[in-house]
Design a protein around this motif. Structure first.
Motif, PDB file in Angstrom:
ATOM      1  N   ALA A 296       8.854 -24.394  14.133  1.00 32.87           N
ATOM      2  CA  ALA A 296       7.416 -24.450  14.428  1.00 32.87           C
ATOM      3  C   ALA A 296       7.045 -25.823  14.975  1.00 32.87           C
ATOM      4  O   ALA A 296       6.295 -25.938  15.954  1.00 32.87           O
ATOM      5  CB  ALA A 296       6.606 -24.135  13.169  1.00 32.87           C
TER       6      ALA A 296
ATOM      7  N   VAL B 176       4.460 -17.612  13.257  1.00 34.81           N
ATOM      8  CA  VAL B 176       5.508 -17.787  12.244  1.00 34.81           C
ATOM      9  C   VAL B 176       5.875 -16.418  11.693  1.00 34.81           C
ATOM     10  O   VAL B 176       5.019 -15.617  11.339  1.00 34.81           O
ATOM     11  CB  VAL B 176       5.096 -18.744  11.102  1.00 34.81           C
ATOM     12  CG1 VAL B 176       4.943 -20.152  11.626  1.00 34.81           C
ATOM     13  CG2 VAL B 176       3.848 -18.281  10.377  1.00 34.81           C
TER      14      VAL B 176
ATOM     15  N   THR C  25       3.605 -24.382   7.550  1.00 30.74           N
ATOM     16  CA  THR C  25       3.335 -24.617   8.967  1.00 30.74           C
ATOM     17  C   THR C  25       1.901 -25.074   9.184  1.00 30.74           C
ATOM     18  O   THR C  25       1.636 -26.014   9.946  1.00 30.74           O
ATOM     19  CB  THR C  25       3.637 -23.339   9.770  1.00 30.74           C
ATOM     20  OG1 THR C  25       4.975 -22.927   9.483  1.00 30.74           O
ATOM     21  CG2 THR C  25       3.499 -23.589  11.262  1.00 30.74           C
TER      22      THR C  25
END
Lengths: 286, 286
Positions: free
Chosen positions: A129, A142, A164
């Motif tokens: 990411a 994700v 993330t």
């Protein structure tokens, strides 16, 4: 109307982004999703540029909404120039280009941006990411290990989403096992900017899935799926989640060729081998 | 204050229910959770009735809040009478009795109810959730495969939660990988009546975990955990999630006994065997 950073960025009215789905999507499904306010998706599927152009024109005839093109690219080194050529075609005609599987690649992202489109990358780890954000993606998807189809994620969706969102600044969509309003509400409450939805769209009447496959998906519960490497013919070392019954039937099958179907990259019908990484489309026989 | 069916039922002001955690909990942690508005939990750990009585008295000296007792019961047939005797002790002193691992059992639930307590059962599938509701539980905890410790769940939490909420009428708590506000918000938005939180409390300063273990947990990300059957000595055929490093270190260890620690059910220090299902408490040596 649910507004998020994703809907503001891309112009949707619903924070739903359709997954690529390989041969199971078509311009009709993409247009239906876009017309309903989400982001529809056409899949490249290694189609030659002229065929991709025609597919996008067909989608555009059916919607003025937001359409993306999914580029499933297991290995960029294999065909970088050809991929870039097809990215040019998509970038001029779609609102977003969505890459999956290969490591995020700044050159390809720049190429897509130069064509005037947004770019996202579906990733399976925090490290990926961060790489996608640093490589210039406008947003990131994700993917949790709950996902159907090919699975890059190795941990549960909420854990990966949480990490993330705390780390990158671009909008983040959540993918994996989201097929109900409850699950959509969950990821939005966790802070996701939207949801990538795949399997739920495979059973839409607009999609290309074979009716027998659709029935099996509708009848299945989460426990009927398996995270596996079984369907490795044609694409080894790529974990995926499929119905347990698909593995059982392929295991029981005697012989090599289980049927045949149209293949977009060859633009003709081809044999489907036992444990080959190909889904059951409406035109599949055998 | 977040009100749910769970908080209304049990009298908490926060929809957080502490997991059992075996030897890693103590009256101090349970009281701290209860004093913060959640449901604290003491674990039975096969303690003799008089020791359990003393533990609950110690917790009660520290809180007037909501306290449960976790009964981890791998096999009811082994010791039904003894378990029932200890349930009587807990039922008179705690607000809730929480069962885990064995199939939901109407007799035990009735016994606990007769003692004046609420009853919940942690389950890993929709079938078990229905069985728990039918057996008379006041609420249910559904455990996703993301969970740490012993894992009954076989699918992702959101999928199991979704199915269960659509099927049973009693309050449903969500367990598995919930250690942040984002994850708590997610399960509440999906419709859960609260969250069962375990590993996050293991690292609380009130808990009994060894400092080295606490440091390893804090340093770990989701990808550092493994769903495994490795620690099977003393309790075979019971999948669990632990740190990958724990398996690596046990694999590398030569010999049978890795250390020793106090064991609640024997009320004395005992040897800890390689790959035994025992956690590292503060008094663990070796």
């Amino acid at each position: 109307m649910l507004r998020t950073r994703f809907t503001d960025l891309i112009g949707c009215t619903v924070p739903i982004h359709q997954a690529g789905l390989g041969s199971l999507v078509n311009p009709k499904l993409a247009a239906a999703v876009a017309n309903a306010g989400g982001q529809g998706m056409v899949s490249w599927n290694n189609m030659p540029p002229d065929v991709l152009t025609a597919q996008l024109a067909e989608a555009r005839r059916q919607t003025q909404g937001i359409i993306g093109v999914n580029f499933l690219v297991p290995d960029l080194a294999d065909a970088r120039d050809y991929i870039a050529q097809c990215v040019d075609v998509a970038a001029n005609r779609a609102n977003v280009i969505d890459f999956f599987w290969a490591e995020p690649d700044a050159q390809l992202i720049e190429r897509a941006h130069a064509g005037g489109t947004l770019v996202c990358w579906q990733v399976g780890s925090l490290a990926e990411a961060v790489a996608a954000a640093n490589a210039g993606c406008d947003f990131i998807v994700v993917q949790g290990i709950e996902s159907g189809g090919h699975v890059r994620g190795r941990v549960g969706l909420l854990a990966l989403l949480d990490q993330t969102l705390e780390t990158v600044d671009v909008p983040v969509l959540a993918a994996g096992g989201i097929g109900t309003g409850r699950a959509l509400a969950a990821v939005l409450a966790a802070g996701a900017d939207g949801a990538r939805i795949g399997t739920r769209f495979v059973v839409a009447e607009e999609a290309e899935a074979h009716p027998t496959y659709v029935q099996a998906l509708i009848a299945a519960e989460a426990e009927d799926t398996v995270y596996t490497g079984a369907f490795s013919v044609g694409w080894p070392d790529a974990p995926h989640r499929c119905l347990r019954s698909a593995i059982e039937e392929a295991t029981a099958f005697e012989g090599d060729v289980v049927g045949e179907r149209f293949a977009a990259h060859e633009q003709k019908r081809v044999p489907v081998h036992r444990f080959q990484s190909m889904t059951a489309t409406q035109d599949t026989t055998g």
